[in-house]
Write a protein that holds these residues in place. Structure first.
Motif, short mmCIF file in Angstrom:
data_model
loop_
_atom_site.label_atom_id
_atom_site.label_comp_id
_atom_site.label_asym_id
_atom_site.label_seq_id
_atom_site.Cartn_x
_atom_site.Cartn_y
_atom_site.Cartn_z
N PHE A 1 -38.01 3.75 -56.39
CA PHE A 1 -38.11 4.98 -55.59
C PHE A 1 -36.98 5.05 -54.57
CE2 PHE A 1 -39.58 7.45 -51.97
CZ PHE A 1 -40.24 8.53 -52.53
N PHE A 2 -36.76 3.97 -53.82
CA PHE A 2 -35.76 3.99 -52.77
C PHE A 2 -34.34 3.77 -53.29
CE2 PHE A 2 -39.51 3.65 -50.14
CZ PHE A 2 -39.20 4.53 -49.12
N ARG A 3 -34.20 3.15 -54.45
CA ARG A 3 -32.87 3.09 -55.07
C ARG A 3 -32.43 4.49 -55.45
NH1 ARG A 3 -32.63 -1.67 -59.49
NH2 ARG A 3 -30.48 -0.90 -59.64
N ARG A 4 -33.36 5.32 -55.91
CA ARG A 4 -33.02 6.69 -56.25
C ARG A 4 -32.77 7.52 -55.00
NH1 ARG A 4 -31.57 9.86 -60.67
NH2 ARG A 4 -32.92 8.54 -61.97
N LEU A 5 -33.53 7.26 -53.93
CA LEU A 5 -33.42 8.05 -52.71
C LEU A 5 -32.25 7.61 -51.82
CD1 LEU A 5 -34.61 10.23 -50.79
CD2 LEU A 5 -36.06 8.41 -49.82
N LEU A 6 -32.10 6.30 -51.62
CA LEU A 6 -31.14 5.78 -50.65
C LEU A 6 -29.94 5.06 -51.27
CD1 LEU A 6 -33.62 4.24 -48.03
CD2 LEU A 6 -32.57 6.53 -48.00
N GLY A 7 -29.93 4.91 -52.60
CA GLY A 7 -28.85 4.17 -53.22
C GLY A 7 -28.87 2.71 -52.78
N ARG A 8 -27.72 2.20 -52.37
CA ARG A 8 -27.66 0.80 -51.96
C ARG A 8 -28.45 0.52 -50.68
NH1 ARG A 8 -21.23 -0.72 -52.97
NH2 ARG A 8 -21.25 -0.40 -55.26
N GLY A 9 -28.79 1.57 -49.97
CA GLY A 9 -29.56 1.38 -48.74
C GLY A 9 -31.03 1.11 -48.97
N TRP A 10 -31.45 1.02 -50.25
CA TRP A 10 -32.87 0.82 -50.56
C TRP A 10 -33.41 -0.47 -49.95
CZ3 TRP A 10 -35.17 -3.30 -52.97
CH2 TRP A 10 -34.32 -4.20 -53.63
N LEU A 11 -32.53 -1.47 -49.82
CA LEU A 11 -32.98 -2.77 -49.31
C LEU A 11 -33.49 -2.67 -47.88
CD1 LEU A 11 -33.27 -5.71 -50.15
CD2 LEU A 11 -30.97 -6.13 -49.25
N SER A 12 -33.00 -1.69 -47.13
CA SER A 12 -33.45 -1.53 -45.75
C SER A 12 -34.94 -1.22 -45.70
CB SER A 12 -32.67 -0.42 -45.04
OG SER A 12 -32.86 0.82 -45.69
#
Length: 369
Positions: A77-88
């Motif tokens: 979900f957050f890889r799609r939404l934030l790209g590389r920022g998903w880890l945050s």
């Protein structure tokens, strides 16, 4: 209502309510900190005009985003939404998970100790065992358990409100009208909504049942209402005891004692203990679903014993954190982490997420829109 309709429109809301309750309003301490501390009328405004609305809107957009891109666990979900920022999000979520589990452990120990006179540590061990068993059986059993227990919870909270209204109806009405609306209620409602919204990515596994945009939006809007209604009933019952209840570490116990029924107190605490299990299960299940997706990408299957083992590790650490105390955990920990979730989830999903959905409206999804 058919089972299919229930799974599409109501199940996400019931699972959301199940996951949010222990960290959101199970003990009543959270309601005091974010709502009642501003005065009865102001707290009611914050709950219904701010928190509930934000829950519904963010749920609706998130469910549609997950449906559109088939992102049924928080990593994708957050890889799609934030790209590389998903880890945050993952880092913040893990910190939040430890915090909520610590609240659960502290509440479980307090319930068994204050209600049944049992050792505090037994509550933590009981939570560990119950959560581990549910996680071992996987998503289908978790879905059924969380939905069923939510219905039980609704019944008990309804009894609590009706009983309190019969006994203290005049005090409730007076409390809502006698105290001025204090400032800061809107910000407090926003903060409460924001930290609890971290549980929406936790319930994405039930979005698999949703096939259309209408279903996603409808389920999301209902999720906010379903999630807040028990808190509203609880809040109104607590108004009768304002301002004395503000200083109670576990306001739920004070409320139950005021009714003078040992039998109902035991029933309520058993149901509340079950909600602690629900929340712990749902939040750790999100981590397991993330691990399972990673294993799947590598052509492997997550070993079944990893699921309960994850619960044991998280709950052991949370048990140590629980020594900080319930009041401090809620007042300091939740207030601090709220702003992080606003920045990495709420704002992005309502801006970037909506923009992505609009821009890619005609992108193939495998489901009719």
């Amino acid at each position: 209502m058919s089972a299919r309709t229930f799974r599409k429109y109501l199940l996400p809301g019931f699972v959301f309510q199940s996951v949010v309750i222990a960290g959101g309003y199970g003990t009543g301490r959270e309601i005091v900190e974010f709502f009642l501390s501003h005065g009865p009328a102001a707290g009611l405004l914050a709950m219904l005009l701010v928190s509930m609305v934000i829950w519904s809107v963010v749920s609706a957009v998130s469910f549609e985003f997950a449906r559109r891109f088939r992102t049924y666990e928080y990593r994708s979900f957050f890889r799609r939404l934030l790209g590389r920022g998903w880890l945050s999000f993952e880092v913040t979520y893990i910190v939040f998970l430890f915090l909520v589990l610590a609240v659960i452990a502290a509440a479980a120990g307090s319930i068994l100790e204050e209600t049944f006179g049992l050792p505090y540590s037994l509550g933590v061990l009981a939570i560990m065992l119950a959560v581990g068993v549910l996680l071992f059986h996987g998503s289908a059993v978790i879905e059924r358990t969380l939905a069923a227990w939510s219905i039980v919870l609704y019944a008990v909270y309804a009894v609590l409100f009706v009983w309190s209204f019969v006994r203290f109806g005049e005090q409730i009405s007076t409390g809502l009208g006698a105290h001025p609306v204090q400032s800061g209620w809107a910000v407090s409602g926003l903060k409460y909504a924001a930290y609890n919204l971290a549980t929406i990515p936790v319930v994405l596994f039930v979005v698999r049942h949703i096939e259309t945009r209408r279903e996603a939006v409808g389920a999301g809007l209902l999720a906010g209402v379903i999630g807040i209604l028990p808190a509203l009933l609880f809040y109104l019952a607590m108004v009768a005891h304002y301002p004395d209840i503000l200083d109670r570490p576990v306001p739920a116990n004070h409320l139950l004692e005021s009714l003078g029924s040992r039998g109902f107190q035991v029933v309520f605490q058993v149901v509340l203990f079950g909600t602690l299990i629900e929340t712990g299960t749902g939040m750790i299940h999100a981590v397991n679903e993330r691990l399972a997706a990673t294993f799947s990408e590598r052509g492997r299957r997550l070993p079944r014993l990893v699921r309960p083992a994850t619960a044991v590790v998280f709950l052991l650490v949370a048990g140590l954190l629980a020594r900080v105390g319930l009041v401090d955990l809620i007042a300091r920990g939740y207030g601090t982490i709220t702003w992080a979730f606003l920045a990495i989830y709420v704002v992005p999903i309502l801006t970037l997420g909506v923009w992505i959905l609009v821009r890619r409206e005609k992108a193939p999804t495998g489901h009719p829109g």
